[in-house]
Design a protein around this motif. Structure first.
Motif, PDB file in Angstrom:
ATOM      1  N   PRO A  73       0.799  -1.234   0.000  1.00  0.00           N
ATOM      2  CA  PRO A  73       0.000   0.000   0.000  1.00  0.00           C
ATOM      3  C   PRO A  73       0.828   1.280   0.000  1.00  0.00           C
ATOM      4  O   PRO A  73       0.324   2.351  -0.343  1.00  0.00           O
ATOM      5  CB  PRO A  73      -0.820  -0.113   1.297  1.00  0.00           C
ATOM      6  N   LEU A  74       2.118   1.172   0.366  1.00  0.00           N
ATOM      7  CA  LEU A  74       2.969   2.363   0.364  1.00  0.00           C
ATOM      8  C   LEU A  74       3.163   2.930  -1.040  1.00  0.00           C
ATOM      9  O   LEU A  74       3.623   4.058  -1.199  1.00  0.00           O
ATOM     10  CB  LEU A  74       4.336   2.038   0.976  1.00  0.00           C
ATOM     11  N   VAL A  75       2.819   2.133  -2.071  1.00  0.00           N
ATOM     12  CA  VAL A  75       2.924   2.621  -3.442  1.00  0.00           C
ATOM     13  C   VAL A  75       2.091   3.888  -3.631  1.00  0.00           C
ATOM     14  O   VAL A  75       2.431   4.767  -4.423  1.00  0.00           O
ATOM     15  CB  VAL A  75       2.481   1.520  -4.434  1.00  0.00           C
ATOM     16  N   LYS A  76       0.996   3.985  -2.869  1.00  0.00           N
ATOM     17  CA  LYS A  76       0.150   5.173  -2.960  1.00  0.00           C
ATOM     18  C   LYS A  76       0.924   6.449  -2.631  1.00  0.00           C
ATOM     19  O   LYS A  76       0.609   7.534  -3.096  1.00  0.00           O
ATOM     20  CB  LYS A  76      -1.041   5.043  -2.007  1.00  0.00           C
ATOM     21  N   ASN A  77       1.956   6.302  -1.828  1.00  0.00           N
ATOM     22  CA  ASN A  77       2.742   7.469  -1.429  1.00  0.00           C
ATOM     23  C   ASN A  77       3.564   8.048  -2.573  1.00  0.00           C
ATOM     24  O   ASN A  77       4.133   9.134  -2.451  1.00  0.00           O
ATOM     25  CB  ASN A  77       3.681   7.114  -0.266  1.00  0.00           C
ATOM     26  N   LEU A  78       3.638   7.326  -3.693  1.00  0.00           N
ATOM     27  CA  LEU A  78       4.401   7.834  -4.838  1.00  0.00           C
ATOM     28  C   LEU A  78       3.745   9.081  -5.436  1.00  0.00           C
ATOM     29  O   LEU A  78       4.354   9.766  -6.262  1.00  0.00           O
ATOM     30  CB  LEU A  78       4.535   6.749  -5.907  1.00  0.00           C
ATOM     31  N   HIS A  79       2.506   9.354  -5.026  1.00  0.00           N
ATOM     32  CA  HIS A  79       1.862  10.600  -5.449  1.00  0.00           C
ATOM     33  C   HIS A  79       2.383  11.793  -4.659  1.00  0.00           C
ATOM     34  O   HIS A  79       2.102  12.939  -5.012  1.00  0.00           O
ATOM     35  CB  HIS A  79       0.340  10.497  -5.277  1.00  0.00           C
ATOM     36  N   ASN A  80       3.141  11.509  -3.595  1.00  0.00           N
ATOM     37  CA  ASN A  80       3.674  12.571  -2.737  1.00  0.00           C
ATOM     38  C   ASN A  80       5.117  12.878  -3.155  1.00  0.00           C
ATOM     39  O   ASN A  80       6.013  12.050  -2.971  1.00  0.00           O
ATOM     40  CB  ASN A  80       3.638  12.112  -1.274  1.00  0.00           C
ATOM     41  N   PRO A  81       5.388  14.053  -3.704  1.00  0.00           N
ATOM     42  CA  PRO A  81       6.751  14.392  -4.193  1.00  0.00           C
ATOM     43  C   PRO A  81       7.813  14.288  -3.104  1.00  0.00           C
ATOM     44  O   PRO A  81       8.937  13.863  -3.372  1.00  0.00           O
ATOM     45  CB  PRO A  81       6.601  15.834  -4.698  1.00  0.00           C
ATOM     46  N   HIS A  82       7.470  14.669  -1.877  1.00  0.00           N
ATOM     47  CA  HIS A  82       8.449  14.619  -0.788  1.00  0.00           C
ATOM     48  C   HIS A  82       8.821  13.168  -0.455  1.00  0.00           C
ATOM     49  O   HIS A  82       9.995  12.869  -0.175  1.00  0.00           O
ATOM     50  CB  HIS A  82       7.887  15.330   0.454  1.00  0.00           C
ATOM     51  N   TYR A  83       7.832  12.295  -0.492  1.00  0.00           N
ATOM     52  CA  TYR A  83       8.102  10.878  -0.244  1.00  0.00           C
ATOM     53  C   TYR A  83       9.009  10.309  -1.327  1.00  0.00           C
ATOM     54  O   TYR A  83       9.956   9.570  -1.046  1.00  0.00           O
ATOM     55  CB  TYR A  83       6.780  10.102  -0.193  1.00  0.00           C
TER      56      TYR A  83
END
Length: 359
Positions: free
Chosen positions: A287-297
Motif C-alpha cells: 500500500p505504500l505505493v500510494k505514497n508515490l503521489h507525494n513528491p516529498h516521499y
C-alpha cells in the motif's frame, strides 16, 4: 424483481439465519478448524510427496503400504478444508439466495458422522495414527450434536424451501444458476411468471399453518403490495416505425454491471478472481505505493538518484525471490491437489470409502 425477491427473502429468513450464525459462533468452530488445519499443514509441508500418494489413494480406493500411516493426517486436513469450503458455497447471488453458514453447519455434521465411522479403523494397525481423526472429532462433537442447532436448521430449511419456490415462480436467481448477480437480465414473458406467482400465492395461503405463520403472511403481504408493479404492462412508445412496446427491466443489476466491470479490471491486473485473496497475498508494504503521489516521499525514496528505475536497480533480486517463495509456502494456503480433490459435495464419503476398502 431481483431486489424485490431479495427483500422478501431477507424478511423471511434473516432472523433464523442470524440465530444459526450466533449458535456457530458460540461453539467457536470457525477458529478451531483453521487452527487445527495449520497444525496439520505444518506436518504435511515437511513431506509434500505424501499429497500425491493420498490423492492417488482416494481416486483408486487403495493405499500405498509405504505411506499408509499418513492417510489419517491427510484425511483430517482435507475434511477440515472441505468443511471450511462450505462457507464459500453458493451461486454468487448473496444472501438470502446463498446460505453459506447453513451449508457450513451441515458439512460439519456430515464430517462428524463420517469420522465416527472411520476413526476406529487402524489402517496400519497402530491406534496412534488416528490421533488427527480423534482430535477433529472432538472439535466437532459439540456443534455436530447440538440439537438446538439442528432444530434451527430444520426450521430454516422449511422456510428456505418456500422461498425457493417463489424464486422458481419468478424465474430469476434460480437455484444452481450460473449468472450470479446478472440473473434476470434476459428478456422474459410476464404472463407465465404472473401465472406461476398466482399459483404460488394460492398454495401458500391455503397451507394449514399459514394463519399462524407471521413470516409467510408478511411475504404474501409484500407480494400483494407490489403486485401491480411486479407485473406492469409494457410501455407503449411511438417510433418512426409505429407503436412499440417496451418491457421495463426486471432488475437494475444491468446498471450495476458498470461497477462490477471496474472491479473486474482490477482483478485482471493480478490474474486472480478474488480481490480478498490478492489483499491477503500481497506484501505488507504494497500500500505504500500510494505514497508515490507525494513528491516529498519520492524524494526521500530516491535518496539522491534520478529515477525510480535507478532505485529499483539497487534491489536485491535474490531477496525478493526468497520472500515470494516463502509466501507461496504459507501454512494457510491449501495445496492445489488437495483443493481439487475436496471440490466434491460428498467428499467425506470418498474418505470413508477409502477406509472401508483398505481396512
Amino acid at each position: 424483481h431481483y431486489h424485490f425477491l431479495r427483500d422478501v427473502g431477507n424478511d423471511l429468513l434473516n432472523n433464523d439465519y442470524q440465530a444459526i450464525r450466533k449458535r456457530l459462533r458460540k461453539h467457536g468452530i470457525s477458529s478451531k478448524l483453521p487452527y487445527r488445519a495449520r497444525r496439520l499443514k505444518m506436518q504435511i509441508d515437511q513431506h509434500p510427496e505424501l499429497i500425491d500418494s493420498f490423492v492417488d489413494s482416494l481416486q483408486n480406493a487403495t493405499a500405498s503400504a509405504a505411506h499408509i500411516d499418513s492417510i489419517p493426517m491427510l484425511s483430517a486436513y482435507s475434511l477440515i478444508q472441505w468443511a471450511l469450503a462450505g462457507k464459500k458455497q453458493g451461486d454468487g447471488y448473496g444472501f438470502p439466495f446463498d446460505r453459506t453458514r447453513v451449508v457450513f453447519a451441515k458439512r460439519l455434521r456430515f464430517v462428524y458422522s463420517q469420522l465416527e465411522q472411520i476413526k476406529d479403523i487402524h489402517l496400519s494397525g497402530q491406534w496412534s495414527e488416528n490421533i488427527p481423526l480423534f482430535d477433529l472429532s472432538c472439535d466437532l462433537k459439540k456443534v455436530a450434536t447440538d440439537r438446538g442447532l439442528q432444530k434451527m436448521i430444520y426450521e430454516f430449511d422449511a422456510k428456505a424451501k418456500v422461498f425457493d419456490q417463489l424464486r422458481k415462480a419468478m424465474r430469476i436467481a434460480p437455484v444452481g444458476g450460473g449468472d450470479g448477480l446478472n440473473s434476470g437480465s434476459q428478456p422474459a414473458a410476464m404472463g407465465p411468471i404472473k401465472k406461476a406467482v398466482t399459483k404460488f400465492r394460492k398454495r401458500i395461503t391455503t397451507r394449514s399453518d399459514y394463519p399462524s405463520h407471521a413470516g409467510y403472511k408478511k411475504m404474501i403481504a409484500q407480494i400483494d403490495k407490489y403486485w401491480d408493479k411486479l407485473f406492469a404492462d409494457p410501455i407503449l412508445v411511438q417510433t418512426p416505425n409505429g407503436p412499440t412496446p417496451i418491457q421495463p427491466q426486471r432488475t437494475n443489476n444491468i446498471m450495476e454491471r458498470f461497477f462490477r466491470d471496474f472491479r473486474r479490471d482490477a482483478r485482471r491486473k493480478s490474474g486472480s478472481n478474488s480481490i480478498s485473496r490478492t489483499l491477503q497475498s500481497m506484501i505488507a508494504e504494497t500500500p505504500l505505493v500510494k505514497n508515490l503521489h507525494n513528491p516529498h516521499y519520492v524524494e526521500i525514496l530516491l535518496n539522491g538518484l534520478l529515477s525510480l528505475e535507478d532505485r529499483f536497480a539497487q534491489i536485491d533480486a535474490a531477496a525478493v525471490r526468497r520472500e515470494l517463495d516463502a509466501a507461496s509456502r504459507s501454512i494457510d494456503k491449501v495445496p492445489p491437489k488437495i483443493r481439487k480433490v475436496i471440490d466434491c459435495q460428498a467428499f467425506p464419503d470418498v474418505v470413508s470409502n477409502l477406509y472401508r476398502k483398505c481396512a
